[in-house]
Write a protein that holds these residues in place. Structure first.
Motif, short mmCIF file in Angstrom:
data_model
loop_
_atom_site.label_atom_id
_atom_site.label_comp_id
_atom_site.label_asym_id
_atom_site.label_seq_id
_atom_site.Cartn_x
_atom_site.Cartn_y
_atom_site.Cartn_z
N ILE A 25 34.90 36.37 22.78
CA ILE A 25 34.28 36.56 24.26
C ILE A 25 34.91 36.01 25.56
N PHE A 26 35.01 34.36 25.28
CA PHE A 26 35.33 33.65 26.30
C PHE A 26 36.92 34.22 26.85
N TYR A 27 37.85 34.41 25.73
CA TYR A 27 39.06 34.92 26.06
C TYR A 27 39.00 36.33 26.76
N GLN A 28 38.22 37.10 26.44
CA GLN A 28 38.24 38.42 27.01
C GLN A 28 38.00 38.36 28.38
N ILE A 29 36.69 37.49 28.67
CA ILE A 29 36.52 37.20 30.26
C ILE A 29 37.38 36.41 30.89
N TYR A 30 38.04 35.54 30.08
CA TYR A 30 39.20 34.68 31.17
C TYR A 30 40.27 35.69 31.64
N THR A 31 40.67 36.47 30.67
CA THR A 31 41.78 37.39 30.96
C THR A 31 41.37 38.73 31.59
N HIS A 32 40.29 38.95 32.11
CA HIS A 32 39.85 39.89 32.65
C HIS A 32 40.46 39.94 34.30
N CYS A 33 40.83 41.07 34.75
CA CYS A 33 41.49 41.08 35.87
C CYS A 33 40.52 40.48 37.09
N TRP A 34 39.27 40.94 36.96
CA TRP A 34 38.29 40.57 38.06
C TRP A 34 37.94 38.74 37.96
N PHE A 35 38.06 38.38 36.92
CA PHE A 35 37.71 37.01 36.77
C PHE A 35 38.97 36.23 37.34
N GLN A 36 40.10 36.79 37.20
CA GLN A 36 41.30 36.06 37.74
C GLN A 36 41.30 36.11 39.40
N ILE A 37 40.85 37.38 39.71
CA ILE A 37 40.59 37.63 41.29
C ILE A 37 39.62 36.80 41.77
N ILE A 38 38.66 36.32 40.91
CA ILE A 38 37.51 35.51 41.64
C ILE A 38 37.97 34.16 41.48
N LEU A 39 38.63 33.71 40.52
CA LEU A 39 39.29 32.42 40.38
C LEU A 39 40.22 32.10 41.26
N ILE A 40 41.20 32.72 41.45
CA ILE A 40 42.08 32.56 42.75
C ILE A 40 41.29 32.56 44.04
N SER A 41 40.31 33.34 44.14
CA SER A 41 39.58 33.29 45.37
C SER A 41 38.97 31.69 45.72
N PHE A 42 38.42 31.44 44.56
CA PHE A 42 37.76 29.97 44.64
C PHE A 42 38.99 28.86 44.76
N ILE A 43 40.13 29.03 44.35
CA ILE A 43 40.91 28.08 44.61
C ILE A 43 41.30 28.09 46.20
N SER A 201 51.07 38.98 32.03
CA SER A 201 51.03 39.29 30.68
C SER A 201 49.92 39.50 29.99
N SER A 202 49.09 38.53 30.21
CA SER A 202 47.83 38.52 29.50
C SER A 202 46.45 39.06 30.17
N VAL A 203 46.67 39.68 31.36
CA VAL A 203 45.67 40.30 32.20
C VAL A 203 45.51 41.74 31.40
N ARG A 204 44.16 42.05 31.62
CA ARG A 204 43.84 43.21 30.74
C ARG A 204 43.53 44.37 31.81
N VAL A 205 44.60 44.94 32.40
CA VAL A 205 44.56 46.20 33.28
C VAL A 205 45.59 47.01 32.95
N SER A 206 45.33 48.30 32.62
CA SER A 206 46.37 49.35 31.91
C SER A 206 47.50 49.59 33.01
N GLN A 207 47.37 49.49 34.41
CA GLN A 207 48.52 49.74 35.17
C GLN A 207 49.41 49.00 35.48
#
Length: 460
Positions: A25-43, A201-207
């Motif tokens: 579950i942790f990996y699925q959350i970590y590689t979710h596109c929106w998690f990465q968006i929020i992470l770069i936002s906090f950086i 390559s690890s981000v989960r978004v089909s497009q």
């Protein structure tokens, strides 16, 4: 053709679902596109957000603004020299995590530090732009930009409010040493968060059109950069990019820095970045409006930017005439927020300037995201954005450092903004229904809508 595309998308979704089932579950959350968006936002909340809080005080919190202005010139010149020709092509080879860790965490208070910060800023902003504009579905790109803009500018708002508290009783006209130390600690935390960014390559978004490892070489990267920069749509957007930060020096050093005392400048800084948050939300919702296809939303966004620009800058002209009269009488850096009759109008103008910056930059990012769903190609476009944005900003800050008349700086900023919007019209009109090469151009909906339907079919 349409049915074949849908079945292919459905098959891909099933494969991704099976792969996800084998992951934690942790990996699925970590590689979710929106998690990465929020992470770069906090950086960006921690790093450029804190820098913005300090710069927004006018002169980086000092009475003499010349040194800070020249340091900013060095910063932007270094960014301009590296963002397109160095960092853009490097992004596809090393990925966003390495780019973010190469980004410096220092503040710019002297010219040398400003130049070092500028190189680091190139790595940060190119990685950020590629993540923000390609990691989500096409129908959600406006919301992704809005989410980033809200969190990022929350950094400037919080930092400015902290400065307001630390300097509430100050009579010196400069911020305290504790202000600088607190902001630098937060910047260091943001740098460490860069370790959590994952590769495209690890981000989960089909497009997402990630570059295969076998195709990553310098020759193909250089060819892609050349093709991107010679695209007529990008060429039409370059003046838009050039004008994206051209007004900061005037707004921060003249409107805020020369009009108010230090505690009111701190308060204004907070209001400016909070207005950016609201502005990012407004333009994000406009650019993702349901019921309109993407070309229509592009035109609505342009019209909104032009009308609000003319109104806000028109108010700025009235302010500048008033300010010139005050400066001629020897009145500067004297207005406190408690003086309602004097402070309310200029404070609200400064708030609207902040909102308009969010409108402008969010629209630029959305146009870049509308060109391609490839992080590698978008990184090059973002590199061009940061190069021309920094070039325009360096020019404006140098003019400010040379102490050119405030009305001259104001007229230059207003003219550049409205003129560049006119030049960008062909690029706005060229926005297509989708950037997905697997979708049919003739479909009357966005690719995001098509993918949403495919997802529903798979679940059914």
């Amino acid at each position: 053709m349409e049915d074949g595309t849908r079945h292919a998308d459905a098959a891909d979704s099933v494969v991704h679902a099976n792969e996800d089932g084998k992951r934690s579950i942790f990996y699925q959350i970590y590689t979710h596109c929106w998690f990465q968006i929020i992470l770069i936002s906090f950086i960006c909340f921690c790093c450029p957000g804190m820098y913005n809080a300090l710069a927004g005080l006018g002169g980086s919190g000092q009475v003499d603004q010349t040194v800070a202005a020249n340091a900013t010139v060095a910063l932007l010149a270094a960014t301009a020299a590296t963002a397109l020709f160095v960092v853009g092509p490097i992004f596809d080879r090393v990925g966003p995590r390495v780019c973010l860790l190469l980004a410096t965490k220092n503040g710019a208070f002297v010219i040398a530090a400003g130049a070092i910060l500028g190189v680091g800023a190139s790595f940060l902003w190119v990685a950020q732009g590629a993540i923000m504009t390609t990691y989500v579905k096409e129908s959600q790109k406006g919301r992704a930009i809005a989410a980033f803009w809200i969190i990022f500018n929350l950094g400037g708002g919080v930092g400015s409010l902290a400065s307001f508290g630390l300097n509430y009783h100050s009579k010196s006209g400069t911020v305290s040493d504790g202000t600088y130390i607190a902001l630098l600690i937060i910047m260091a935390i943001g740098w460490l968060l860069g370790l959590l960014i994952c590769p495209p390559s690890s981000v989960r978004v089909s497009q997402l059109q990630a570059t295969p490892q076998s195709e990553k070489n310098w020759r193909k990267t250089a060819r892609q950069a050349l093709n991107t920069m010679t695209d007529w749509r990008v060429l039409c957007m370059l003046p838009l990019f050039f004008s994206a930060n051209v007004f900061y020096s005037y707004q921060q050093n003249v409107v805020n820095g020369m009009t108010f005392n230090i505690r009111t400048r701190s308060l204004n800084g907070a209001l400016y970045w909070i207005a950016q948050m609201l502005g990012g939300l407004i333009i994000g919702l406009i650019l993702d409006m349901p019921g309109f296809n993407r070309p229509t939303r592009a035109r609505i966004g342009w019209g909104f930017l032009f009308v609000t620009g003319m109104v806000i800058w028109g108010g700025g002209y009235a302010f500048q005439k008033w300010s010139d009269r005050r400066m001629a009488a020897g009145l500067k850096q004297d207005i406190d927020y408690t003086e309602g009759s004097l402070s309310v109008g200029p404070i609200f103008l400064y708030i609207f300037y902040g909102a308009y910056d969010a409108f402008w930059q969010s629209f630029c990012y959305w146009l870049m995201g509308a060109r391609s769903n490839s992080p590698a190609e978008t990184a090059i476009t973002v590199g061009a954005y940061k190069t021309f944005q920094a070039t325009g900003g360096a020019m404006a800050w140098r003019i400010n450092a040379l102490k050119k008349p405030a009305m001259t700086q104001f007229a230059m900023d207003w003219g550049l903004c409205m003129g560049s919007l006119v030049i960008a019209i062909p690029a706005v009109l060229a926005v297509t229904l989708t950037s997905d090469p697997n979708s049919e151009a003739g479909e009357g909906r966005d690719a995001g809508d098509s993918m949403d339907k495919s997802d529903r079919e798979v679940k059914a």
